[in-house]
Design a protein around this motif. Structure first.
Motif, mmCIF file in Angstrom:
data_model
loop_
_atom_site.group_PDB
_atom_site.id
_atom_site.type_symbol
_atom_site.label_atom_id
_atom_site.label_comp_id
_atom_site.label_asym_id
_atom_site.label_seq_id
_atom_site.Cartn_x
_atom_site.Cartn_y
_atom_site.Cartn_z
ATOM 1 N N ARG A 6 0.755 -1.257 0.024
ATOM 2 C CA ARG A 6 0.150 0.018 0.301
ATOM 3 C C ARG A 6 0.903 1.218 0.050
ATOM 4 O O ARG A 6 1.868 1.191 0.335
ATOM 5 C CB ARG A 6 -0.916 0.020 1.213
ATOM 6 N N ALA A 7 0.496 2.467 -0.522
ATOM 7 C CA ALA A 7 0.879 3.649 -0.508
ATOM 8 C C ALA A 7 0.340 4.768 0.049
ATOM 9 O O ALA A 7 -0.905 4.945 -0.216
ATOM 10 C CB ALA A 7 1.489 3.968 -1.970
ATOM 11 N N ALA A 8 1.053 5.619 0.773
ATOM 12 C CA ALA A 8 0.755 6.734 1.269
ATOM 13 C C ALA A 8 1.142 7.694 -0.020
ATOM 14 O O ALA A 8 2.379 8.004 -0.087
ATOM 15 C CB ALA A 8 1.576 7.055 2.487
ATOM 16 N N LEU A 9 0.130 8.206 -0.820
ATOM 17 C CA LEU A 9 0.422 8.982 -2.039
ATOM 18 C C LEU A 9 0.207 10.414 -1.724
ATOM 19 O O LEU A 9 -0.797 10.851 -1.645
ATOM 20 C CB LEU A 9 -0.490 8.352 -3.135
ATOM 21 N N VAL A 10 1.563 11.010 -1.833
ATOM 22 C CA VAL A 10 1.678 12.384 -1.450
ATOM 23 C C VAL A 10 1.700 12.979 -2.812
ATOM 24 O O VAL A 10 2.363 12.884 -3.521
ATOM 25 C CB VAL A 10 2.946 12.824 -0.412
ATOM 26 N N GLY A 34 -3.627 0.369 -2.989
ATOM 27 C CA GLY A 34 -2.760 -1.153 -2.860
ATOM 28 C C GLY A 34 -3.597 -2.265 -2.958
ATOM 29 O O GLY A 34 -4.663 -2.149 -3.295
ATOM 30 N N GLY A 35 -2.684 -3.147 -2.943
ATOM 31 C CA GLY A 35 -3.265 -4.672 -3.005
ATOM 32 C C GLY A 35 -2.463 -5.716 -2.802
ATOM 33 O O GLY A 35 -1.235 -5.522 -2.280
ATOM 34 N N GLY A 36 -2.756 -6.826 -3.215
ATOM 35 C CA GLY A 36 -1.853 -7.927 -3.109
ATOM 36 C C GLY A 36 -0.899 -8.222 -4.260
ATOM 37 O O GLY A 36 -0.837 -7.680 -5.290
ATOM 38 N N VAL A 37 0.329 -8.743 -3.616
ATOM 39 C CA VAL A 37 1.536 -8.998 -4.381
ATOM 40 C C VAL A 37 1.027 -10.615 -5.144
ATOM 41 O O VAL A 37 0.762 -11.249 -4.332
ATOM 42 C CB VAL A 37 2.642 -9.265 -3.762
ATOM 43 N N VAL A 38 1.290 -10.484 -6.641
ATOM 44 C CA VAL A 38 1.091 -11.698 -7.217
ATOM 45 C C VAL A 38 2.072 -12.362 -7.835
ATOM 46 O O VAL A 38 3.295 -11.523 -8.025
ATOM 47 C CB VAL A 38 -0.046 -11.431 -8.377
ATOM 48 N N PRO A 39 2.244 -13.759 -8.008
ATOM 49 C CA PRO A 39 3.506 -14.363 -8.648
ATOM 50 C C PRO A 39 4.087 -13.539 -10.055
ATOM 51 O O PRO A 39 5.365 -13.595 -9.829
ATOM 52 C CB PRO A 39 2.969 -15.614 -8.772
ATOM 53 N N SER A 40 3.357 -13.117 -10.634
ATOM 54 C CA SER A 40 4.046 -12.096 -11.584
ATOM 55 C C SER A 40 4.541 -10.988 -11.477
ATOM 56 O O SER A 40 5.382 -10.483 -12.220
ATOM 57 C CB SER A 40 2.993 -12.194 -12.985
ATOM 58 N N ALA A 46 7.418 -3.441 -7.671
ATOM 59 C CA ALA A 46 6.648 -3.529 -8.931
ATOM 60 C C ALA A 46 5.027 -3.884 -9.086
ATOM 61 O O ALA A 46 3.957 -3.323 -9.508
ATOM 62 C CB ALA A 46 6.952 -4.668 -9.836
ATOM 63 N N ALA A 47 4.656 -4.609 -7.754
ATOM 64 C CA ALA A 47 3.365 -4.653 -7.227
ATOM 65 C C ALA A 47 2.827 -3.554 -7.169
ATOM 66 O O ALA A 47 1.631 -3.228 -7.432
ATOM 67 C CB ALA A 47 3.180 -5.501 -6.275
ATOM 68 N N LEU A 48 3.421 -2.623 -6.108
ATOM 69 C CA LEU A 48 2.890 -1.554 -5.929
ATOM 70 C C LEU A 48 2.501 -0.515 -7.089
ATOM 71 O O LEU A 48 1.282 0.226 -7.190
ATOM 72 C CB LEU A 48 3.524 -0.709 -4.834
ATOM 73 N N HIS A 49 3.364 -0.580 -8.190
ATOM 74 C CA HIS A 49 3.036 0.376 -9.053
ATOM 75 C C HIS A 49 2.154 -0.381 -10.123
ATOM 76 O O HIS A 49 1.251 0.577 -10.389
ATOM 77 C CB HIS A 49 4.397 0.510 -10.303
ATOM 78 N N ARG A 50 1.819 -1.555 -10.031
ATOM 79 C CA ARG A 50 0.685 -2.127 -10.752
ATOM 80 C C ARG A 50 -0.560 -1.760 -9.945
ATOM 81 O O ARG A 50 -1.361 -1.168 -10.777
ATOM 82 C CB ARG A 50 1.008 -3.767 -10.768
ATOM 83 N N GLU A 54 -3.829 0.333 -11.485
ATOM 84 C CA GLU A 54 -5.233 -0.527 -11.518
ATOM 85 C C GLU A 54 -6.138 0.358 -10.771
ATOM 86 O O GLU A 54 -7.204 0.743 -11.223
ATOM 87 C CB GLU A 54 -5.090 -1.703 -10.940
ATOM 88 N N GLU A 55 -5.881 0.811 -9.632
ATOM 89 C CA GLU A 55 -6.666 1.434 -8.923
ATOM 90 C C GLU A 55 -7.006 3.032 -9.085
ATOM 91 O O GLU A 55 -8.155 3.504 -8.964
ATOM 92 C CB GLU A 55 -6.363 1.386 -7.462
ATOM 93 N N ILE A 56 -5.988 3.757 -9.724
ATOM 94 C CA ILE A 56 -6.386 5.156 -9.918
ATOM 95 C C ILE A 56 -5.594 5.615 -11.080
ATOM 96 O O ILE A 56 -5.407 6.895 -11.397
ATOM 97 C CB ILE A 56 -5.851 6.031 -8.678
ATOM 98 N N ALA A 57 -5.440 4.745 -11.936
ATOM 99 C CA ALA A 57 -4.780 5.165 -13.240
ATOM 100 C C ALA A 57 -3.709 6.195 -13.015
ATOM 101 O O ALA A 57 -3.529 7.136 -13.773
ATOM 102 C CB ALA A 57 -5.759 5.529 -14.037
ATOM 103 N N GLY A 58 -2.781 5.823 -11.891
ATOM 104 C CA GLY A 58 -1.718 7.012 -11.701
ATOM 105 C C GLY A 58 -0.273 6.174 -11.748
ATOM 106 O O GLY A 58 -0.165 5.064 -11.925
#
Length: 145
Positions: A6-10, A34-40, A46-50, A54-58
């Motif tokens: 998860r990220a505190a997005l400032v 934020g959310g779950g880390v997946v095997p890919s 990288a999971a956080l960027h994804r 996905e969540e805010i197109a940011g």
């Protein structure tokens, strides 16, 4: 063990992006994007960027790991990140169309202890960490990147 990021997005305006969760028969609460880390995912970052995409197109610049917590077979990693652009209307996460998941609303709150105290941010442990970081000035735009 399940891992989540998860990220505190400032923002440049010294605000923080949070998601208000509304579910039937459940008290309203706010969470960090934020959310779950997946095997890919190549890494937690990288999971956080994804997830942010996905969540805010940011797109965000991850600054540092703020906090890690474990409970009930789950480990969560909370990061500080800077974000300049996002579009909640262009989100693509699968959770937004899932039946019974409730509503998600992106909100921008001032980066102050008072604003944080005005929402029910979950988990409470990260809310406590963020109050301390806001209080000592380590989350604002003038903080060292």
């Amino acid at each position: 063990m399940i891992e989540r990021v998860r990220a505190a997005l400032v923002t440049a305006d010294d605000t923080m992006l949070v998601i208000r969760r509304t579910k039937p028969a459940v008290p309203e609460c706010w969470v960090l994007p934020g959310g779950g880390v997946v095997p890919s995912d190549e890494s937690r970052e990288a999971a956080l960027h994804r997830e942010i995409h996905e969540e805010i197109a940011g797109k965000a610049d991850i600054v540092q790991l703020l906090h890690t917590m474990e409970s009930d077979g789950e480990r969560q990693f909370f990061y500080l990140a800077r974000i300049a652009t996002w579009s909640f209307d262009d989100r693509t996460g699968p959770e937004f169309s899932a039946e019974g998941r409730g509503e998600y609303a992106l909100e921008e709150i001032p980066l102050t202890v008072e604003a944080l105290d005005g929402i029910n941010l979950k988990p409470e442990e990260i809310a406590h960490v963020l109050r301390g970081a806001i209080g000592n000035g380590s989350l604002g735009c003038e903080a060292t990147l």
